[in-house]
Design an enzyme around this catalytic site. Structure first.
Site, PDB file in Angstrom:
ATOM      1  N   GLY A 158     -31.052  13.264  -1.539  1.00  0.00           N
ATOM      2  CA  GLY A 158     -32.195  12.391  -1.792  1.00  0.00           C
ATOM      3  C   GLY A 158     -32.050  11.027  -1.142  1.00  0.00           C
ATOM      4  CG  ASP A 159     -28.713   7.589   0.094  1.00  0.00           C
ATOM      5  OD1 ASP A 159     -29.366   6.551  -0.120  1.00  0.00           O
ATOM      6  OD2 ASP A 159     -27.754   7.631   0.892  1.00  0.00           O
ATOM      7  N   GLY A 160     -30.559  10.379   1.656  1.00  0.00           N
ATOM      8  CA  GLY A 160     -30.875  10.546   3.073  1.00  0.00           C
ATOM      9  C   GLY A 160     -32.358  10.744   3.330  1.00  0.00           C
TER      10      GLY A 160
END
Length: 144
Positions: free
Chosen positions: A33-35
């Site tokens: 999700g961060d990416g």
């Protein structure tokens, strides 16, 4: 190629089997999700105009940092479905052994929850929903 097609294409080319997302830890969801969130924000920032890479980085960093993600998730909380709230809470409550350099523990946990939700939506072929929620949050925070 849309994000949904891109994920399917990657899985096909690398022969990655389908997995039940409920078996993924919230921190695994937050990792992807961060990416994905970073890619969405970079796409928006670049789409707003060609400029020096350092300016693009500053604009992006201001949005993807934990403090802003914590504010963004607070701004969209009422729009989340029950399932989305559950995923967010699992991510927020996950025990991480690291912490962002310039974030409070509270903001870091909320950001991890948001990233887990982002990862879940992406991996479940609901990137459109993630983009809608991101746009809503950015508009409410007046970051667009």
């Amino acid at each position: 190629m849309g994000a949904r097609l891109m994920d399917r294409y990657i899985k096909e080319i690398f022969e990655i089997p389908e997995v039940d997302l409920r078996t993924y830890s919230p921190l695994t969801l937050a990792y992807i999700g961060d990416g994905i969130f970073d890619l969405i924000i970079r796409s928006v920032v670049v789409g707003k105009g060609n400029t020096k890479a350092s300016n693009l980085h500053k604009r992006t960093s201001r949005i993807v940092k934990a403090e802003t993600q914590a504010k963004l998730v607070a701004a969209i909380k009422e729009s989340l479905t029950e399932e989305e709230r559950d995923i967010y809470k699992r991510g927020r409550n996950a025990k991480s052994f690291t912490m962002a350099k310039n974030a409070s523990m509270s903001d870091y946990r909320k950001a991890t929850g948001f990233e887990a939700l982002a990862g879940y939506l992406y991996l479940s072929d609901r990137t459109e929903r993630l983009v809608e929620l991101t746009k809503e949050g950015l508009q409410k925070l007046e970051l667009l």
